[in-house]
Design a protein around this motif. Structure first.
Motif, short mmCIF file in Angstrom:
data_model
loop_
_atom_site.label_atom_id
_atom_site.label_comp_id
_atom_site.label_asym_id
_atom_site.label_seq_id
_atom_site.Cartn_x
_atom_site.Cartn_y
_atom_site.Cartn_z
N VAL A 143 15.96 26.85 59.75
CA VAL A 143 17.11 26.74 58.85
C VAL A 143 16.71 26.01 57.57
CG1 VAL A 143 19.48 25.91 58.60
CG2 VAL A 143 18.68 26.75 60.82
N GLU A 144 17.05 26.58 56.42
CA GLU A 144 16.72 26.00 55.12
C GLU A 144 17.37 24.62 54.97
OE1 GLU A 144 16.90 27.50 50.44
OE2 GLU A 144 18.12 28.48 51.97
N THR A 145 16.67 23.68 54.35
CA THR A 145 17.25 22.36 54.15
C THR A 145 18.32 22.40 53.07
OG1 THR A 145 15.70 21.64 52.42
CG2 THR A 145 15.02 21.29 54.72
N LEU A 146 19.24 21.45 53.15
CA LEU A 146 20.30 21.37 52.15
C LEU A 146 19.75 21.07 50.77
CD1 LEU A 146 22.91 19.43 54.28
CD2 LEU A 146 23.08 21.82 53.54
N GLU A 147 18.70 20.26 50.69
CA GLU A 147 18.10 19.93 49.40
C GLU A 147 17.48 21.17 48.76
OE1 GLU A 147 16.82 17.97 46.00
OE2 GLU A 147 18.28 17.34 47.51
N ASP A 148 16.74 21.93 49.55
CA ASP A 148 16.12 23.15 49.02
C ASP A 148 17.18 24.15 48.58
OD1 ASP A 148 13.62 22.13 49.46
OD2 ASP A 148 13.20 23.33 51.26
N LEU A 149 18.23 24.29 49.39
CA LEU A 149 19.32 25.19 49.04
C LEU A 149 19.99 24.77 47.74
CD1 LEU A 149 21.41 27.45 49.70
CD2 LEU A 149 22.65 25.74 51.05
N GLY A 150 20.35 23.49 47.66
CA GLY A 150 21.04 23.00 46.47
C GLY A 150 20.22 23.17 45.21
N LYS A 151 18.93 22.88 45.30
CA LYS A 151 18.08 22.96 44.10
C LYS A 151 17.93 24.40 43.63
CE LYS A 151 13.73 21.51 42.03
NZ LYS A 151 13.65 22.76 41.24
N ARG A 152 17.66 25.33 44.55
CA ARG A 152 17.42 26.71 44.08
C ARG A 152 18.70 27.32 43.51
NH1 ARG A 152 19.35 30.68 47.61
NH2 ARG A 152 19.31 30.19 49.84
N VAL A 153 19.84 27.05 44.13
CA VAL A 153 21.08 27.62 43.61
C VAL A 153 21.48 26.94 42.31
CG1 VAL A 153 23.52 28.08 44.09
CG2 VAL A 153 21.83 28.28 45.92
N SER A 154 21.32 25.64 42.23
CA SER A 154 21.63 24.92 40.99
C SER A 154 20.77 25.44 39.83
CB SER A 154 21.40 23.42 41.18
OG SER A 154 21.57 22.72 39.98
N ASP A 155 19.50 25.65 40.08
CA ASP A 155 18.62 26.19 39.03
C ASP A 155 19.11 27.57 38.58
OD1 ASP A 155 17.02 23.96 39.19
OD2 ASP A 155 15.40 24.94 40.33
N ALA A 156 19.54 28.39 39.55
CA ALA A 156 20.03 29.72 39.20
C ALA A 156 21.33 29.64 38.41
CB ALA A 156 20.24 30.54 40.47
N LEU A 157 22.21 28.70 38.77
CA LEU A 157 23.47 28.55 38.04
C LEU A 157 23.23 28.13 36.60
CD1 LEU A 157 25.68 26.73 40.73
CD2 LEU A 157 25.74 29.15 40.07
N LEU A 181 20.31 33.07 44.25
CA LEU A 181 21.73 32.91 44.57
C LEU A 181 22.06 33.37 45.98
CD1 LEU A 181 23.17 34.18 41.18
CD2 LEU A 181 23.24 31.82 42.01
N ARG A 182 21.06 33.76 46.76
CA ARG A 182 21.31 34.16 48.14
C ARG A 182 21.88 33.01 48.96
NH1 ARG A 182 16.06 37.64 50.22
NH2 ARG A 182 16.25 39.39 48.70
N GLU A 183 22.50 33.38 50.07
CA GLU A 183 23.03 32.39 51.00
C GLU A 183 21.89 31.54 51.59
OE1 GLU A 183 24.97 30.26 51.87
OE2 GLU A 183 26.64 31.32 52.81
N ARG A 184 22.26 30.43 52.14
CA ARG A 184 21.30 29.59 52.86
C ARG A 184 20.61 30.42 53.92
NH1 ARG A 184 23.02 24.04 56.14
NH2 ARG A 184 20.89 23.22 56.47
N HIS A 185 19.30 30.23 54.07
CA HIS A 185 18.58 30.94 55.12
C HIS A 185 18.79 30.18 56.43
CE1 HIS A 185 15.40 32.74 57.50
NE2 HIS A 185 15.42 33.74 56.63
N PHE A 186 19.39 30.86 57.40
CA PHE A 186 19.71 30.22 58.67
C PHE A 186 18.72 30.56 59.78
CE2 PHE A 186 23.74 29.25 56.66
CZ PHE A 186 24.13 28.07 57.28
N GLY A 187 17.57 31.11 59.43
CA GLY A 187 16.51 31.29 60.40
C GLY A 187 16.94 31.99 61.66
N GLU A 188 16.69 31.34 62.81
CA GLU A 188 16.95 31.94 64.11
C GLU A 188 18.43 31.98 64.46
OE1 GLU A 188 14.36 30.27 67.13
OE2 GLU A 188 12.74 30.06 65.65
N TRP A 189 19.26 31.36 63.65
CA TRP A 189 20.71 31.44 63.87
C TRP A 189 21.28 32.78 63.42
CZ3 TRP A 189 23.88 26.48 62.54
CH2 TRP A 189 23.25 25.33 63.08
N GLN A 190 20.62 33.44 62.51
CA GLN A 190 21.19 34.63 61.88
C GLN A 190 21.44 35.73 62.92
OE1 GLN A 190 19.31 33.82 57.44
NE2 GLN A 190 18.70 35.68 58.47
N GLY A 191 22.66 36.26 62.90
CA GLY A 191 23.06 37.28 63.85
C GLY A 191 23.81 36.73 65.04
N LEU A 192 23.76 35.41 65.26
CA LEU A 192 24.49 34.79 66.36
C LEU A 192 25.89 34.40 65.91
CD1 LEU A 192 21.76 32.31 67.72
CD2 LEU A 192 22.27 34.63 68.55
#
Length: 210
Positions: A118-132, A80-91
């Motif tokens: 940055v995490e893809t939208l598909e990967d984000l959607g699938k992992r959060v949907s599975d958790a929900l 349920l963590r937020e999308r991983h934004f890679g090198e954007w994080q902190g900016l």
């Protein structure tokens, strides 16, 4: 009919400064803690049977405000963590636009970011949907589960759960801090959205869910 409440965490200093949080563990600020308490006073009326949260502190501490009213334990799930934004994080988003303009343009257009980790939208959607879906199973038939998560995670996870396409999801405004989505499920209709961006009246404009 099972009810699932997908609840965005309260405000943080990085939210207020339009800084990209991603999976950085940024705590709630004073406003965020007040928002969590105010929202919990509404959510407790739904008589939740279970509370599940991202393990990042801003979501877990938001959930704790509801746990204090219900006496329920909080289950945490790192999916349920937020999308991983890679090198954007902190900016700040202004810094992302200036330093990584091609990536920022793709993000603004709703496309997957190429580069920057940055995490893809598909990967984000699938992992959060599975958790929900796993969270929903914690309630007895007809019960309510409240899930405390993050802005981009909530929107993409809900969209994946409902089978919505990317363009359809772009019609949804970002969830405000400490607002939620209400979903229902039954055997005949499957998952349906009952309400979106519900909560206590916001005290100030809320930046995008990053």
């Amino acid at each position: 009919m099972t009810r699932l409440i997908v609840w965005r965490h309260g405000n943080t200093d990085w939210n207020a400064g339009a800084r990209v949080q991603g999976q950085t563990d940024v705590p709630l600020n004073d406003l965020g803690r007040r928002q969590a308490v105010d929202a919990a006073e509404l959510l407790v009326r739904m008589r939740p049977a279970a509370i599940v949260a991202s393990d990042l502190s801003r979501a877990a501490d938001t959930a704790a405000a509801l746990a204090a009213l219900t006496g329920l334990a909080i289950s945490t799930d790192e999916r349920l963590r937020e999308r991983h934004f890679g090198e954007w994080q902190g900016l700040t988003m202004a810094e992302v636009a200036a330093q990584r303009p091609e990536e920022h343009a793709r993000w603004t257009a709703g496309a997957d970011v190429i580069g920057g980790g940055v995490e893809t939208l598909e990967d984000l959607g699938k992992r959060v949907s599975d958790a929900l879906q796993d969270a929903a199973r914690q309630a007895p038939p007809g019960g309510t589960v409240v899930v405390a998560t993050h802005g981009a995670a909530a929107r993409q996870g809900v969209g994946h759960l409902l089978g919505w396409g990317r363009e359809q999801l772009r019609t949804l405004r970002a969830l405000q801090n400490c607002h939620w989505v209400e979903l229902t499920h039954d055997s005949a209709r499957g998952w349906q959205m009952a309400a979106y961006n519900v909560g206590v009246l916001a005290e100030r404009p809320v930046p995008p869910p990053v």
